[in-house]
Enzyme design. Structure first.
Site, mmCIF file in Angstrom:
data_model
loop_
_atom_site.group_PDB
_atom_site.id
_atom_site.type_symbol
_atom_site.label_atom_id
_atom_site.label_comp_id
_atom_site.label_asym_id
_atom_site.label_seq_id
_atom_site.Cartn_x
_atom_site.Cartn_y
_atom_site.Cartn_z
ATOM 1 N N THR A 136 0.825 -1.196 0.000
ATOM 2 C CA THR A 136 0.000 0.000 0.000
ATOM 3 C C THR A 136 0.865 1.253 0.000
ATOM 4 O O THR A 136 1.926 1.271 0.630
ATOM 5 C CB THR A 136 -0.945 0.006 1.233
ATOM 6 O OG1 THR A 136 -1.581 1.276 1.320
ATOM 7 C CG2 THR A 136 -0.196 -0.268 2.534
ATOM 8 N N SER A 198 -7.071 4.372 2.660
ATOM 9 C CA SER A 198 -7.264 5.172 1.446
ATOM 10 C C SER A 198 -8.539 4.859 0.673
ATOM 11 O O SER A 198 -9.112 5.748 0.054
ATOM 12 C CB SER A 198 -6.041 5.040 0.537
ATOM 13 O OG SER A 198 -5.764 3.693 0.279
ATOM 14 N N CYS A 437 -3.003 -23.029 -23.027
ATOM 15 C CA CYS A 437 -3.810 -21.806 -22.854
ATOM 16 C C CYS A 437 -5.277 -22.075 -23.166
ATOM 17 O O CYS A 437 -6.178 -21.528 -22.526
ATOM 18 C CB CYS A 437 -3.286 -20.697 -23.764
ATOM 19 S SG CYS A 437 -1.568 -20.275 -23.423
#
Ligand code: 3NM
Ligand code: MG
Length: 511
Positions: A136, A198, A437
């Site tokens: 953070t 925040s 994938c």
């Protein structure tokens, strides 16, 4: 009276976060939105200002019947009659604070490790602030990022001790709050709440931000699932259920939004079509909010990462998590470079993945195994024994409360309870790029249509895919990877066509 820690607001007095707004006003707005406890944290002001501000804040919090705690300064708490204090590891210790504070004062303490947590419980803390969960900007001099995994380890270590409240802190926002609480509940003692700076103090509209947090905290996440304990005849039962799930995909044509690498996009789109689903290949994060409105799912495949990828993926994660639509994470090349290892951390803290799918090196990296290495994005030689692979997928799935699929010559699949080893497939799958994938896209389709048993959903997609590969490889005209690809697509779509025709047969019979 027990303290409600569910939405714990910590203030910050630095201008960048407050954006010039008045702190008291911001706190009052947040209280209107449903904050349940407030900590006044101000590391810079002089004592006179601290007391003056604390008095103003206390007047406001009392009007909302919410406790006010003071960070660090026990003297300020006493001077203004606040309900308690929050202590850091370098502040006054708990027994000294207890001597000064009134008997019923609330004492909370920051802990970053099991040792600190155990000690705080023993010394009589009322609650623990566990962190730093995620990196953070609000506090950079922290002891380290412990993630949801570290948080869970602390919760587990204190679960049989004297009961104390628990919140976690650091980087908690509206996208990850449900995931953090959900994953903490995999421990005997889950978190009582989250502490936020925040995401509320710095929000455009602090009241609305708090309201949204409360909504997320109180509701069961859309992605919630309960792993199923194995039934007496689990494997046979699962296999019997597979065709029905495959039919559901073909009948429903879910959308699959692939944020996928540019090497395999074409192949994966073709496989998605062959399975009867609708592909869209879009790497543009801002598009995700609209796409997430569809009956569909997201695949994040970080095969060709660039400097914008992570922020795009995070937008995607947020959009699909908010809608409760499934997300598959394919951490391609996770252990190969520093950039990729960092991307994995950021994405893992960005929200919830219903499925994490990767090869051995990738899954080990996601689990946090520092021995994981990868030369490139292709799967390297296997170094784990079968039992270790099974434990790895089970432990990761248990920790994340999701599904983990580790692909290889034998695939390992787990929901944290059941572990399956799947021996199907063909060597050609390893010689054609994009075949791994495509499993991500297929799995996503199946998760969309069968969210109630996610392990079964992924198994169904994988079996169909690998059996199609076996059938294709056995064709007379298939001599190698080149001739295999078209035969595989043919085989795959003919299985789907067969399933669709049997769906209409079932419908016809029942009507
Ligand atoms: N304490 P945000 S992290 C005040 O790890 C504080 O002990 C932390 O701010 C700790 O919600 C932190 O803006 C700041 O990420 C958290
Ligand atoms: Mg302190």
């Amino acid at each position: 009276m027990p303290v409600d820690l569910s939405l714990y607001l910590v203030t910050d007095s630095t201008p960048p976060i407050l954006k010039g707004q008045d702190l008291c006003q911001v706190v009052e707005e947040a209280l209107k939105g449903g904050v349940t406890i407030v900590q006044y944290r101000d590391k810079t002001s002089d004592t006179g200002v601290l007391i003056e501000t604390a008095k103003k804040l206390h007047k406001i919090t009392r009007a909302y019947d919410v406790p006010l705690l003071i960070n660090d300064r026990v003297d300020v708490a006493v001077a203004v009659g606040a309900e308690g204090v929050h202590l850091g590891q370098d502040d006054m210790n708990i027994s000294e604070a207890k001597k000064i504070l009134p008997e019923n004062a609330i004492i909370g303490i920051t802990v970053a490790s099991i040792e600190e947590a155990k000690k705080a419980v023993e010394e009589g803390a009322d609650y623990l602030g566990i962190g730093t969960v995620y990196a953070t900007a609000t506090k950079t001099n922290t002891k380290g990022i412990i993630g949801t995994a570290g948080t869970k380890a602390i919760l587990e270590a204190i679960s049989d001790d004297r009961p104390v409240g628990t919140v976690c802190i650091g980087g908690i926002n509206q996208s990850n709050v449900q995931r953090v609480l959900y994953q903490s509940k995999a421990s005997k003692k889950g978190l009582d709440g989250v502490a936020v700076v925040s995401a509320i103090i710095g929000a455009e509209d602090p009241k609305e931000a708090a309201t949204t947090f409360v909504k997320h905290i109180r509701s069961v996440p859309a992605f919630a699932t309960t792993p199923r304990a194995p039934r007496p005849d689990e494997i046979a039962t699962l296999i019997r259920e597979v065709p029905e799930i495959a039919q559901k995909v073909a009948a429903r044509r879910p959308l699959v939004h692939s944020m996928i690498n540019h090497v395999v996009a074409n192949f994966v789109a073709n496989v998605t079509l062959a399975i009867g689903a609708s592909p869209i290949m879009s790497l543009y994060g801002d598009e995700a909010a609209d796409l997430a409105l569809n009956d569909g799912s997201l695949v994040i495949n970080m095969g060709t990462l660039n400097e914008e990828s992570v922020s795009n993926y995070l937008k995607g994660i947020r959009a699909y998590n908010e809608r409760g639509r499934p997300i598959t994470f394919d951490p391609v090349g996770a252990a190969a470079t520093y950039i990729r290892r960092d991307a994995v951390k950021q994405l893992m803290s960005g929200g919830y993945f219903d499925l994490i799918k990767g090869n051995e090196g990738e899954i080990r990296q996601v689990f946090g195994d520092s021995a994981a290495t990868q030369r490139g994005v292709d799967s390297g030689p296997s170094t784990l024994a079968a039992i270790e692979k099974a434990q790895l997928v089970r432990n990761l799935a248990r920790r994340e409360r999701n599904i983990v699929l580790m692909t290889g010559a034998v695939d390992y699949l787990s929901d944290g309870e059941r572990i399956l080893a799947i021996h199907n497939g063909h060597g050609y799958l390893g010689s054609v790029t994009g075949t791994g994938c495509a499993v991500g896209a297929i799995s996503s389709c199946f998760l969309t249509v069968h969210p109630t048993d996610k392990l079964l959903a992924v198994l169904a997609g994988l079996l169909m895919y690998e059996i199609a590969a076996e059938n294709a490889a056995s064709k007379d005209h298939v001599h190698g990877p080149g001739s295999f690809v078209p035969a595989f697509l043919d085989e795959f779509s003919s299985i789907v066509l067969f399933l669709l025709s049997s769906v209409s047969a079932v419908i016809a019979e029942s009507s």
